[in-house]
Design an enzyme around this catalytic site. Structure first.
Site, PDB file in Angstrom:
ATOM      1  N   GLU A  53       0.853  -1.193   0.000  1.00 13.85           N
ATOM      2  CA  GLU A  53       0.000   0.000   0.000  1.00 13.85           C
ATOM      3  C   GLU A  53       0.881   1.232   0.000  1.00 13.85           C
ATOM      4  O   GLU A  53       1.922   1.273   0.671  1.00 13.85           O
ATOM      5  CB  GLU A  53      -0.915   0.030   1.225  1.00 13.85           C
ATOM      6  CG  GLU A  53      -1.670   1.366   1.307  1.00 13.85           C
ATOM      7  CD  GLU A  53      -2.943   1.353   2.107  1.00 13.85           C
ATOM      8  OE1 GLU A  53      -3.081   0.483   2.977  1.00 13.85           O
ATOM      9  OE2 GLU A  53      -3.801   2.227   1.858  1.00 13.85           O
ATOM     10  N   CYS A 252      -6.700   1.232   2.207  1.00 10.00           N
ATOM     11  CA  CYS A 252      -7.658   2.342   2.180  1.00 10.00           C
ATOM     12  C   CYS A 252      -7.439   3.286   1.005  1.00 10.00           C
ATOM     13  O   CYS A 252      -8.368   4.002   0.621  1.00 10.00           O
ATOM     14  CB  CYS A 252      -7.592   3.114   3.490  1.00 10.00           C
ATOM     15  SG  CYS A 252      -8.210   2.168   4.882  1.00 10.00           S
ATOM     16  N   ASN A 383     -12.127  -2.904  -0.498  1.00 10.22           N
ATOM     17  CA  ASN A 383     -11.085  -3.217   0.480  1.00 10.22           C
ATOM     18  C   ASN A 383     -11.735  -3.586   1.805  1.00 10.22           C
ATOM     19  O   ASN A 383     -12.086  -4.736   2.011  1.00 10.22           O
ATOM     20  CB  ASN A 383     -10.134  -2.021   0.626  1.00 10.22           C
ATOM     21  CG  ASN A 383      -9.122  -2.228   1.744  1.00 10.22           C
ATOM     22  OD1 ASN A 383      -8.547  -3.305   1.851  1.00 10.22           O
ATOM     23  ND2 ASN A 383      -8.922  -1.239   2.588  1.00 10.22           N
ATOM     24  N   GLU A 384     -11.934  -2.600   2.677  1.00 12.82           N
ATOM     25  CA  GLU A 384     -12.516  -2.899   3.995  1.00 12.82           C
ATOM     26  C   GLU A 384     -13.939  -2.376   4.033  1.00 12.82           C
ATOM     27  O   GLU A 384     -14.276  -1.557   4.881  1.00 12.82           O
ATOM     28  CB  GLU A 384     -11.677  -2.234   5.083  1.00 12.82           C
ATOM     29  CG  GLU A 384     -10.499  -3.050   5.511  1.00 12.82           C
ATOM     30  CD  GLU A 384      -9.714  -2.409   6.646  1.00 12.82           C
ATOM     31  OE1 GLU A 384      -9.945  -1.219   6.961  1.00 12.82           O
ATOM     32  OE2 GLU A 384      -8.856  -3.102   7.196  1.00 12.82           O
TER      33      GLU A 384
HETATM   34  O1  AHR Z   1      -2.622  -1.351   6.478  1.00 11.44           O
HETATM   35  C1  AHR Z   1      -3.098  -0.083   6.815  1.00 11.44           C
HETATM   36  C2  AHR Z   1      -4.588   0.035   6.627  1.00 11.44           C
HETATM   37  O2  AHR Z   1      -5.247  -0.825   7.497  1.00 11.44           O
HETATM   38  C3  AHR Z   1      -5.102  -0.382   5.281  1.00 11.44           C
HETATM   39  O3  AHR Z   1      -5.043   0.630   4.364  1.00 11.44           O
HETATM   40  C4  AHR Z   1      -6.532  -0.725   5.553  1.00 11.44           C
HETATM   41  O4  AHR Z   1      -7.023  -1.685   4.674  1.00 11.44           O
HETATM   42  C5  AHR Z   1      -6.512  -1.149   6.999  1.00 11.44           C
HETATM   43  O5  AHR Z   1      -7.459  -0.455   7.739  1.00 11.44           O
END
Ligand code: AHR
Length: 666
Positions: A53, A252, A383-384
């Site tokens: 990321e 994120c 993603n989340e």
């Molecule tokens: O790894 C950091 C963050 O943690 C990522 O962007 C997200 O997917 C999670 O909340």
């Protein structure tokens, strides 16, 4: 001399010595039995991968080796990163000069350039501060490129100088400008000294004006020697992991804090100059770690991610926005009737990665230098995300992708937490839809990891497989700036991972998160790899991941003590795999207790050579961490082990993790 010897002995006692000699205590005995005849499940080649990321300056300022921050003057404040120490906005600057941002046209990728007006060339200079400085190494060559055009006056040359923190010149080149109208220029600088926080200074030969844009500086020595490529030391650390997949670009940042600021892959391919820059969503996420100068230039874009995955021998696994902005932030939703462009992005991405060069997106890939397909097999949607809003959007993607590309495996998500109502709802819905692989995230305490090694033992084997897509033990609290990559966290992860491996029939992909952090510009800790502008090192967690990934194997075997899996009884955790191709068996054992353990491991069903190798990480200082000064302080130590009649006898120190590599006899 005596003191040195004593220090080495002490270090050895504290961290790395794998033998019983360290104990002084009587080790409790444990008899483990491995059934190496039966393969309980295949280990997927994707079992241990990496999650990249662009957080903590991992891309711009990190993996992407560009040294100039804001090279195209496109940041929201267009002079961010550029300094004019001798200029004053409230004066005519007769003794120096001044620059202005010129806004040119309605091209979102290229709205600005810099016009420099030099009144006194002795007095005026322009500096770029780099990403918390620029890492410059003595003897190395740096490739400079820029666009320029001259205007009024006699100005006809620019001198570029690398400066140390003390303003000493450690590299220099002068470029003559051809005149009016934009021209591209290239030059090189040879560094005469090393500095981790150098800057680039521009001076001009005469009064006059010049227009400047895309001022770029790269080390020549990049990964695979690619022009304007990636930082070699950082890619090497990834390569050494032998990852099964590369998930990108987040996290994120895929979602964005708002939909407008989501990651849009189409804006990250093609000519570098045409890639529309975006503010990085991590720049002001945490008040305690503000980095307002954090942007995404997308020099590391989707083409480069695919290329990196190919270099690493890893399956590429892109994750795309599902039409919901980060639900921790705004949670903006794209209306269902406006979801089409998002779905089309996913379909076009598959075409970009896999289709032949006669297709529109296949041609873009070919034009970028890769006519062969990237053979992408996986795509992640969201993603989340959580709740019904995610499920209803996910369904639309699922149907469209499967209709066009039935062989592409889709990764869905169960939200940000490893349990609770979002998690339960997500799993229930995804199971009902026959989803293929569900991404789970857990940022939890080291205790949680040690206590949850059996998490997957009772998972429903019918339906979706699991991608443990983001996990890391948090020594203090989730994303606390006080979190450390200490041995306690790494050992707890090692213990937990025996549970991932033991359940390899359902857990098919796993990755630690986040991957990388710039020591002077991070937002989130812990992270697997730390770097500054010159150096990098793997944490204790990195070496645990590496031990697993380098010994991933192809087949899972049962390992038991008194007929039961070894899941933390008396502080012991174990899993065993074999590698059919290499003819090796890997026994992984973690000892989280305060005392050494005497292991008698009987391996049935395979005849093994008498000599094997142990890779052991151990130490009773649970706060121990690796650092730039001691990058290998917590890392595996290699030793020999001996087998007698198929039985391995070894003493595993207190607080230790070992992989025993055994050869199948020829
Ligand atoms: O790894 C950091 C963050 O943690 C990522 O962007 C997200 O997917 C999670 O909340």
């Amino acid at each position: 001399m005596h003191i040195v010897t004593k220090q080495i002995t002490l270090l050895c006692l504290l961290f790395s010595c794998a033998s019983a000699a360290i104990s002084g205590q009587v080790a409790a005995s444990h008899s483990l039995t491995v059934d190496a005849a039966e393969s309980v499940a295949p280990i997927q080649p994707t079992m241990y991968g990496i999650f990249f990321e662009d957080i903590n300056f991992a891309a711009d300022g990190g993996l992407y080796a560009e040294m100039i921050k804001n090279r195209g003057f496109e940041f929201t404040l267009p002079k961010t990163g550029w300094l004019e120490p001798n200029s004053d906005r409230h004066s005519m600057n007769e003794n120096s000069g001044m620059s202005d941002i010129v806004k040119v046209k309605d091209d979102p990728a290229n709205q600005n350039y810099l016009r420099v007006t030099v009144k006194n060339p002795e007095g005026y200079h322009l500096l770029n501060e780099g990403f918390r400085g620029m890492g410059v190494r003595e003897g190395d060559t740096y490739d400079l490129s820029f666009k320029a055009g001259t205007g009024k006056g006699d100005l006809s040359a620019v001198t570029f100088q690398l400066l140390t923190t003390d303003d000493e010149v450690i590299g220099e080149t002068t470029v003559s400008l051809a005149g009016d109208g934009w021209q591209d220029y290239e030059a090189t600088l040879e560094a005469t000294a090393t500095d981790p926080a150098a800057r680039l200074r521009l001076t001009f030969d005469a009064p006059g004006t010049a227009n400047l844009d895309m001022i770029s500086l790269f080390p020549r020595d990049t990964w695979k020697g690619r022009n304007k490529g990636l930082r070699k030391d950082l890619v090497q650390l990834l390569y050494d992991l032998e990852p099964g997949f590369l998930r990108f670009p987040g996290g994120c940042i895929v979602e964005g804090r708002t939909l407008a600021r989501r990651y849009q892959w189409k804006k990250t391919v093609g000519s570098i100059e045409e890639r529309e820059l975006l503010v990085n969503r991590w720049n002001t996420e945490f008040d305690h770690r503000l980095t307002p100068d954090y942007y995404q230039s997308f020099g590391l874009g989707f083409f480069e991610y695919f290329q990196l995955a190919e270099d690493l021998g890893a399956e590429p696994m892109p994750i795309l926005s599902c039409g919901i902005a980060c639900q921790f932030n705004t949670g903006e939703l794209v209306p269902m009737e406006e979801l089409d462009p998002y779905v089309q992005d996913a379909l076009d991405l598959i075409e970009f990665a896999n289709a032949d060069t006669t297709t529109a997106w296949g041609k873009v890939r070919a034009d970028m230098g890769h006519p062969e397909p990237f053979n992408m097999k996986y795509i992640g949607i969201g993603n989340e995300q959580w709740g019904p809003e995610y499920i209803e959007r996910y369904k639309v993607f699922d149907e469209a992708i499967k209709a066009a590309y039935p062989d592409i495996v889709i990764i869905s998500g169960s939200g940000p937490f490893p349990d609770g109502e979002y998690f339960d709802y997500g799993w229930e819905q995804l199971r009902e839809m026959n989803a293929e692989i569900v991404d789970e995230h857990y940022y939890r305490s080291p205790e949680w990891f040690r206590e949850n090694a059996t998490r997957y033992d009772d998972y429903n084997r019918e339906g979706p497989k699991v991608f443990a897509g983001e996990y890391a033990a948090q020594s203090v609290a989730i994303a606390s700036p006080e979190n450390k990559n200490n041995w306690n966290c790494a050992l707890s992860e090692a213990a937990y991972m025996t549970g991932l491996e033991r359940n390899a029939d359902i857990v098919v992909m796993t990755s630690y998160a986040p991957l990388m952090a710039h020591a002077d510009a991070w937002q989130w800790t812990p992270d697997m790899i730390w770097f500054d502008n010159l150096e990098s090192y793997g944490t204790a967690n990195y070496y645990v991941q590496k031990l697993y990934a380098n010994h991933a194997g192809t087949d899972l075997h049962r390992v038991t003590e008194a007929g039961k899996p070894v899941t933390g009884q008396d502080g012991l955790y174990a899993s065993v795999v074999s590698d059919a191709g290499r003819g090796e068996v890997y026994v992984k054992v973690a000892n989280t207790s305060d005392a050494p353990r005497q292991l008698d491991i009987t391996i049935k069903g395979k005849s093994l050579a008498a000599e094997g190798t142990a890779y052991t990480m151990s130490g009773t200082d649970m706060d121990a961490v690796n650092s730039f000064d001691e990058p290998m302080k917590v890392s595996p130590v290699e030793s020999e082990v001996t087998l007698r009649k198929g039985k391995l006898t070894a003493t595993l120190p207190a607080k230790a993790f070992a992989v025993y590599k055994l050869q199948v006899a020829k």
